[in-house]
Design a protein around this motif. Structure first.
Motif, PDB file in Angstrom:
ATOM      1  N   TYR A  12       0.808  -1.227   0.000  1.00  0.00           N
ATOM      2  CA  TYR A  12       0.000   0.000   0.000  1.00  0.00           C
ATOM      3  C   TYR A  12       0.844   1.282   0.000  1.00  0.00           C
ATOM      4  N   PRO A  13       1.963   1.338   0.723  1.00  0.00           N
ATOM      5  CA  PRO A  13       2.780   2.558   0.672  1.00  0.00           C
ATOM      6  C   PRO A  13       3.224   2.917  -0.742  1.00  0.00           C
ATOM      7  N   LEU A  17       2.144   6.247  -2.770  1.00  0.00           N
ATOM      8  CA  LEU A  17       3.156   7.175  -3.271  1.00  0.00           C
ATOM      9  C   LEU A  17       3.068   7.330  -4.790  1.00  0.00           C
ATOM     10  N   THR A  18       2.719   6.259  -5.491  1.00  0.00           N
ATOM     11  CA  THR A  18       2.570   6.339  -6.941  1.00  0.00           C
ATOM     12  C   THR A  18       1.413   7.247  -7.319  1.00  0.00           C
ATOM     13  N   ILE A  19       0.276   7.074  -6.634  1.00  0.00           N
ATOM     14  CA  ILE A  19      -0.875   7.941  -6.887  1.00  0.00           C
ATOM     15  C   ILE A  19      -0.544   9.383  -6.522  1.00  0.00           C
ATOM     16  N   PHE A  20       0.169   9.564  -5.427  1.00  0.00           N
ATOM     17  CA  PHE A  20       0.570  10.895  -4.961  1.00  0.00           C
ATOM     18  C   PHE A  20       1.407  11.629  -6.006  1.00  0.00           C
ATOM     19  N   ILE A  21       2.405  10.953  -6.562  1.00  0.00           N
ATOM     20  CA  ILE A  21       3.319  11.597  -7.513  1.00  0.00           C
ATOM     21  C   ILE A  21       2.718  11.691  -8.915  1.00  0.00           C
ATOM     22  N   VAL A  22       2.268  10.557  -9.446  1.00  0.00           N
ATOM     23  CA  VAL A  22       1.724  10.535 -10.807  1.00  0.00           C
ATOM     24  C   VAL A  22       0.436  11.341 -10.885  1.00  0.00           C
ATOM     25  N   MET A 194      -1.012   7.360   4.875  1.00  0.00           N
ATOM     26  CA  MET A 194      -0.836   6.943   3.480  1.00  0.00           C
ATOM     27  C   MET A 194      -2.094   7.226   2.657  1.00  0.00           C
ATOM     28  N   THR A 195      -3.255   7.107   3.293  1.00  0.00           N
ATOM     29  CA  THR A 195      -4.508   7.402   2.595  1.00  0.00           C
ATOM     30  C   THR A 195      -4.590   8.880   2.228  1.00  0.00           C
ATOM     31  N   LEU A 196      -4.051   9.737   3.055  1.00  0.00           N
ATOM     32  CA  LEU A 196      -4.006  11.167   2.731  1.00  0.00           C
ATOM     33  C   LEU A 196      -3.123  11.418   1.506  1.00  0.00           C
ATOM     34  N   PHE A 197      -2.064  10.615   1.354  1.00  0.00           N
ATOM     35  CA  PHE A 197      -1.240  10.709   0.152  1.00  0.00           C
ATOM     36  C   PHE A 197      -2.056  10.324  -1.091  1.00  0.00           C
ATOM     37  N   VAL A 198      -2.923   9.316  -0.944  1.00  0.00           N
ATOM     38  CA  VAL A 198      -3.768   8.881  -2.060  1.00  0.00           C
ATOM     39  C   VAL A 198      -4.733   9.996  -2.476  1.00  0.00           C
TER      40      VAL A 198
END
Length: 226
Positions: A12-13, A17-22, A194-198
């Motif tokens: 999940y991390p 992080l992928t959703i966060f950046i991309v 991590m959900t906040l990053f999503v």
């Protein structure tokens, strides 16, 4: 349970992080007109000044503390003469202090967002959801400090440091194992973080990327009073 632990704290991390950046890159490329803070200061200025100042001071200090505390190798702390127990106390004290400042700010902002008719009318579901989740995340972080009194030797903190550093080095198996025996309050805190990053690319939080660095080097502006 091992599979679930690997999924939540090993895979999940990287998904987050992928959703966060991309997601942030795609939004900037395709929807620049939505890339803004969406400030509601013109609708009500008194509450946002108090709440925003406290929130931003608190959140920046908390994030910096998490970044340094989790990603700095134990060997560096030992070289500096800082034991795990001492680092634990510093984290509890500084985290509690700035966490309370941030909590004070988010409560003002959340109350303003929900109970001021003009501000509420211009708010989106995502605006409210983000504020609520940040409030819950802060509450979990502050509550976790109380649990930390039961292990002042820094043992739980070392496990979370191991998790973060193994995530950075792409060792997801070791990362997941690091948190297998960590208390539930810490796991919930990490999962919500991590959900906040999503959710980040789909909210007004994207304005964080637009730090006005060039502002400090620009020419002075002459402002004349009427």
């Amino acid at each position: 349970m091992d599979y679930l632990n690997t999924l939540l704290f090993g895979l999940y991390p990287y998904i987050a992080l992928t959703i966060f950046i991309v997601g942030s890159m795609l939004r900037y490329d395709r929807e620049q007109y939505t890339w803004k803070t969406g400030s509601s200061q013109m609708l009500e200025g008194k509450g946002i000044k108090k709440g925003s100042m406290a929130f931003h001071i608190g959140i920046m200090a908390v994030l910096a503390g998490h970044f340094v505390g989790l990603l700095t190798p134990s060997q560096v702390w030992h070289a500096l003469g800082v034991t795990a127990a001492t680092k634990q106390l510093i984290a509890m004290g500084a985290g509690g202090f700035f966490g309370l400042i941030c909590l004070y700010g988010i409560l003002i902002l959340l109350n303003r967002r929900l109970n001021n008719p003009r501000v509420r009318a211009t708010s989106t579901t995502m605006d409210i959801l983000i504020l609520v989740l940040i409030f819950i995340q802060l509450a979990l972080g502050l509550i976790s400090i109380l649990f930390s009194f039961s292990h002042l030797d820094g043992s739980e903190m070392l496990k979370m440091m191991s998790w973060a550093q193994n995530i950075v080095t792409f060792d997801l198996t070791e990362a997941a194992m690091s948190l297998s025996s960590v208390g539930l309050i810490y796991k919930l805190h990490i999962l919500l973080g991590m959900t906040l990053f999503v959710l980040f690319p789909f909210s007004r939080l994207v304005h964080i990327w637009s730090v006005p660095v060039k502002y400090f080097g620009r020419n002075y502006q002459i402002v004349r009073a009427k």
